[in-house]
Scaffold this motif. Structure first.
Motif, mmCIF file in Angstrom:
data_model
loop_
_atom_site.group_PDB
_atom_site.id
_atom_site.type_symbol
_atom_site.label_atom_id
_atom_site.label_comp_id
_atom_site.label_asym_id
_atom_site.label_seq_id
_atom_site.Cartn_x
_atom_site.Cartn_y
_atom_site.Cartn_z
ATOM 1 N N LYS A 285 0.829 -1.193 0.000
ATOM 2 C CA LYS A 285 0.000 0.000 0.000
ATOM 3 C C LYS A 285 0.874 1.258 0.000
ATOM 4 O O LYS A 285 2.036 1.228 0.392
ATOM 5 C CB LYS A 285 -0.913 0.008 1.226
ATOM 6 N N ALA A 286 0.282 2.375 -0.425
ATOM 7 C CA ALA A 286 1.010 3.641 -0.466
ATOM 8 C C ALA A 286 1.406 4.104 0.927
ATOM 9 O O ALA A 286 2.463 4.722 1.107
ATOM 10 C CB ALA A 286 0.162 4.714 -1.155
ATOM 11 N N ASN A 287 0.566 3.813 1.914
ATOM 12 C CA ASN A 287 0.913 4.145 3.287
ATOM 13 C C ASN A 287 0.338 3.103 4.228
ATOM 14 O O ASN A 287 -0.666 2.445 3.923
ATOM 15 C CB ASN A 287 0.414 5.552 3.654
ATOM 16 N N TYR A 288 0.988 2.945 5.356
ATOM 17 C CA TYR A 288 0.504 2.088 6.435
ATOM 18 C C TYR A 288 0.370 2.947 7.679
ATOM 19 O O TYR A 288 1.353 3.526 8.153
ATOM 20 C CB TYR A 288 1.464 0.919 6.693
ATOM 21 N N ASN A 289 -0.874 3.068 8.164
ATOM 22 C CA ASN A 289 -1.140 3.854 9.374
ATOM 23 C C ASN A 289 -0.608 5.277 9.259
ATOM 24 O O ASN A 289 -0.094 5.854 10.222
ATOM 25 C CB ASN A 289 -0.543 3.154 10.607
ATOM 26 N N GLY A 290 -0.724 5.836 8.050
ATOM 27 C CA GLY A 290 -0.310 7.210 7.831
ATOM 28 C C GLY A 290 1.172 7.402 7.562
ATOM 29 O O GLY A 290 1.614 8.534 7.348
ATOM 30 N N VAL A 291 1.961 6.327 7.540
ATOM 31 C CA VAL A 291 3.395 6.404 7.262
ATOM 32 C C VAL A 291 3.603 5.983 5.806
ATOM 33 O O VAL A 291 3.280 4.854 5.423
ATOM 34 C CB VAL A 291 4.206 5.507 8.205
ATOM 35 N N TYR A 292 4.143 6.886 4.997
ATOM 36 C CA TYR A 292 4.221 6.663 3.561
ATOM 37 C C TYR A 292 5.514 5.973 3.141
ATOM 38 O O TYR A 292 6.548 6.061 3.816
ATOM 39 C CB TYR A 292 4.084 7.993 2.809
ATOM 40 N N LEU A 293 5.423 5.275 2.029
ATOM 41 C CA LEU A 293 6.610 4.699 1.415
ATOM 42 C C LEU A 293 7.712 5.751 1.321
ATOM 43 O O LEU A 293 7.450 6.908 0.999
ATOM 44 C CB LEU A 293 6.284 4.185 0.013
ATOM 45 N N GLY A 294 8.930 5.321 1.594
ATOM 46 C CA GLY A 294 10.058 6.241 1.646
ATOM 47 C C GLY A 294 10.496 6.534 3.064
ATOM 48 O O GLY A 294 11.649 6.917 3.290
ATOM 49 N N ASP A 295 9.597 6.341 4.031
ATOM 50 C CA ASP A 295 9.973 6.527 5.434
ATOM 51 C C ASP A 295 11.014 5.468 5.829
ATOM 52 O O ASP A 295 10.966 4.328 5.346
ATOM 53 C CB ASP A 295 8.726 6.387 6.306
ATOM 54 N N PRO A 296 11.951 5.817 6.706
ATOM 55 C CA PRO A 296 12.988 4.846 7.112
ATOM 56 C C PRO A 296 12.433 3.556 7.697
ATOM 57 O O PRO A 296 13.120 2.530 7.684
ATOM 58 C CB PRO A 296 13.810 5.620 8.147
ATOM 59 N N SER A 297 11.208 3.570 8.206
ATOM 60 C CA SER A 297 10.643 2.349 8.774
ATOM 61 C C SER A 297 10.454 1.253 7.735
ATOM 62 O O SER A 297 10.277 0.082 8.078
ATOM 63 C CB SER A 297 9.303 2.654 9.447
ATOM 64 N N ALA B 53 2.883 9.233 -1.790
ATOM 65 C CA ALA B 53 3.902 8.191 -1.699
ATOM 66 C C ALA B 53 5.026 8.452 -2.693
ATOM 67 O O ALA B 53 6.216 8.333 -2.354
ATOM 68 C CB ALA B 53 3.271 6.818 -1.949
ATOM 69 N N ALA B 54 4.674 8.814 -3.919
ATOM 70 C CA ALA B 54 5.686 9.054 -4.937
ATOM 71 C C ALA B 54 6.583 10.223 -4.569
ATOM 72 O O ALA B 54 7.819 10.146 -4.681
ATOM 73 C CB ALA B 54 5.009 9.299 -6.285
ATOM 74 N N VAL B 55 5.982 11.324 -4.126
ATOM 75 C CA VAL B 55 6.785 12.494 -3.751
ATOM 76 C C VAL B 55 7.686 12.163 -2.568
ATOM 77 O O VAL B 55 8.849 12.601 -2.513
ATOM 78 C CB VAL B 55 5.865 13.694 -3.441
#
Length: 371
Positions: free
Chosen positions: A174-186, A235-237
């Motif tokens: 998904k583009a985000n999980y629980n409000g955390v978007y792809l690209g986050d260090p997690s 997510a892309a940005v």
């Protein structure tokens, strides 16, 4: 609230486009892209010469998984909407009608598991269902590995099984999980695993964080109309901002629905990227816009902006079946490519087939092609 209720407002689109794919029949389409093309083996009927497209955006809810999930108390069958009622006969009818040789199965509703053990059991059901389809209908289906990011160890196991045993062509997230978007260090551990495999990541949006699932952010406007596109765009940005594609250079990312609003805000990003943290210069933005891939599921707007932003060789055919009905696919999605004057015949063939085969070489094996 269940994910099945999140798309409640999409019913209107389905009705408008024609709800029941089971009533469709093959049209015998013979577009230029099919002539002279290697014929996929394993056709259901006829010689298959009218089927050449590869659908990279095909949602799959395994009927056996629904049976299992209902027993586990994860879903209630009577509440499932049309996009979760996948069945083989209507799917093959749609594929024949739309000239689709192979559909890449993207498993849905894989974020409902309560425990790691339940996730492993549910994914086993999904994997068995996909393996059966691939075996029983050679050339018609390929598979994606579902990511269960709430359970990292299960995700590692799922990736290993999907790629090494089922021949998966990519991974769904998904583009985000629980409000955390792809690209986050997690996401780093997960993305590092994919980078090691030079994997292709298929993203998909849902409702925006902070809202009530299934409830329109703006009354009267279904969330899939605007919010889904913004979810993909965010997510892309964020992937560009964090330099994710630089840190994982062997990873490829497919953005659905023509990249959301990303092509339309490309110039805006170049102009105002300096206000991001860290700042983005225009050259970096332009470079990354050409590194994503974009599918045609939507249907999308006229394609000149997308071609100018990314290039036609980064565009892949996708349908959004069964969230998009057979009539939407054949009356809007397919003609949008066939009739758009921005595309050359060579570019159309690339969008329909060749770009996917280049990006996903495992599809050649799925289609029984040696070249």
């Amino acid at each position: 609230m269940s994910e099945s209720t999140r798309a409640m407002s999409r019913r209107g689109l389905l009705v408008a486009g024609g709800a029941l794919a089971t009533t469709v029949a093959a049209t015998g389409e013979s577009s230029a892209l099919a002539r002279g093309e290697a014929v996929p083996r394993g056709s259901r009927s006829g010689d298959g010469a009218d089927r050449a497209r590869i659908d990279v955006h095909h949602h799959f809810t395994a009927p056996t998984w629904v049976d299992w999930a209902e027993r586990e108390g994860l879903v209630q069958r009577q509440e499932l909407l049309w996009w979760a009622r996948w069945d083989l006969d209507s799917t093959l009818a749609l594929m024949d009608r739309a000239g689709i040789a192979t559909a890449v199965l993207n498993p849905t509703m894989q974020d409902r598991y309560r425990t790691a053990a339940q996730a492993r059991e549910g994914l086993t059901v999904v994997f068995e269902a996909m393996a059966d389809l691939v075996a029983q209908h050679p050339g018609r289906f390929a598979v994606l590995a579902p990511a269960v990011l709430d359970h990292p160890e299960v995700t590692t196991w799922a990736l290993r099984r999907a790629f090494d045993e089922l021949g998966a062509v990519g991974v769904s997230v998904k583009a985000n999980y629980n409000g955390v978007y792809l690209g986050d260090p997690s996401y780093d551990r997960f993305l590092a695993e994919l980078d090691e495999r030079a994997a292709v990541l298929f993203t998909h949006p849902l409702d925006l964080p902070g809202g009530t699932p299934g409830v329109p952010t703006v009354p009267g406007i279904p969330n899939f109309m605007c919010d889904f596109l913004l979810d993909t765009t965010r997510a892309a940005v964020n992937l560009i901002r964090t330099g994710t594609l630089d840190r994982y250079p062997h990873l490829s990312v497919i953005l659905p629905h023509a990249g959301g609003f990303l092509p339309q805000i490309a110039t805006r990003m170049e102009a105002f990227g300096g206000f991001c943290t860290p700042p983005l210069d225009a050259a970096r933005v332009r470079d990354h816009l050409h590194r994503f891939y974009y599918d045609t599921a939507g249907p999308s707007a006229p394609s000149g902006t997308l071609v100018a932003t990314a290039g036609a060789d980064r565009i892949l055919f996708g349908t959004d079946w069964p969230a998009a009905s057979a009539d939407i696919i054949t009356d809007f999605t397919v003609p949008a490519i066939e009739t758009d004057p921005v595309f050359t015949d060579r570019q159309r063939r690339g969008i329909h087939r060749d770009n996917a085969l280049r990006l996903l070489p495992a599809l050649r094996r799925a289609q029984g092609l040696s070249r």
